[in-house]
Scaffold this active site. Structure first.
Site, PDB file in Angstrom:
ATOM      1  CG  ASP A 147      -2.282  -3.748  -0.301  1.00 21.01           C
ATOM      2  OD1 ASP A 147      -2.883  -3.729   0.791  1.00 21.01           O
ATOM      3  OD2 ASP A 147      -2.019  -2.724  -0.946  1.00 21.01           O
ATOM      4  CB  CYS A 178      -0.905   0.005   1.226  1.00 24.67           C
ATOM      5  SG  CYS A 178      -1.867   1.532   1.373  1.00 24.67           S
TER       6      CYS A 178
END
Length: 142
Positions: free
Chosen positions: A58, A51
């Protein structure tokens, strides 16, 4: 917080990499059946990116579905290409579109769809799908 002994809690921000993704790592080979229309599906259930706001990982599944023309992608090279995203900071939408642009540039397929299904974060599950067909020109990656 305890009255009289208030402390400020600061969240640690991790710094994601801004290094560019090297699409030249994608290796290709000749399609043995260029006259036949058939679909190839590659699924990576262990995709990781970062992110760009928080620096937190992520996790997701990237699925590439394509109808090859003259070229196919070599799987080990595709895996090594994906690994570059492990520390790369980008939102889901950018990741999926970058993958599509890079694969279309390398393969010139008849059609291709890249789908990113990302794990739940903050109570939300996100799916991003980007589609290319040969009749359309791929956009240049920003």
């Amino acid at each position: 917080l305890v009255a009289g002994n208030a402390r400020r809690v600061t969240l640690m921000r991790l710094k994601p990499s801004s290094d560019p993704i090297d699409a030249s790592q994608l290796e290709v080979f000749a399609n043995a059946y260029p006259g036949r229309e058939y679909q190839i599906i590659h699924v990576n259930p262990e995709f990781t990116s970062v992110c760009p706001k928080t620096g937190l990982p992520d996790f997701g599944t990237i699925t590439v579905e394509y109808v090859p023309d003259k070229l196919c992608v070599e799987l080990k090279a595709l895996k090594m290409y994906y690994l570059q995203y492990r520390n790369h900071g980008a939102f889901y939408e950018k990741v999926v579109n970058m993958i599509l642009d890079d694969l279309v540039s390398a393969l010139s397929p008849r059609s291709m769809t890249v789908t990113g299904e990302f794990s739940v974060r903050g109570g939300l599950h996100s799916t991003v799908r980007s589609v290319y067909t040969k009749s359309k020109s791929p956009r240049k990656r920003a």
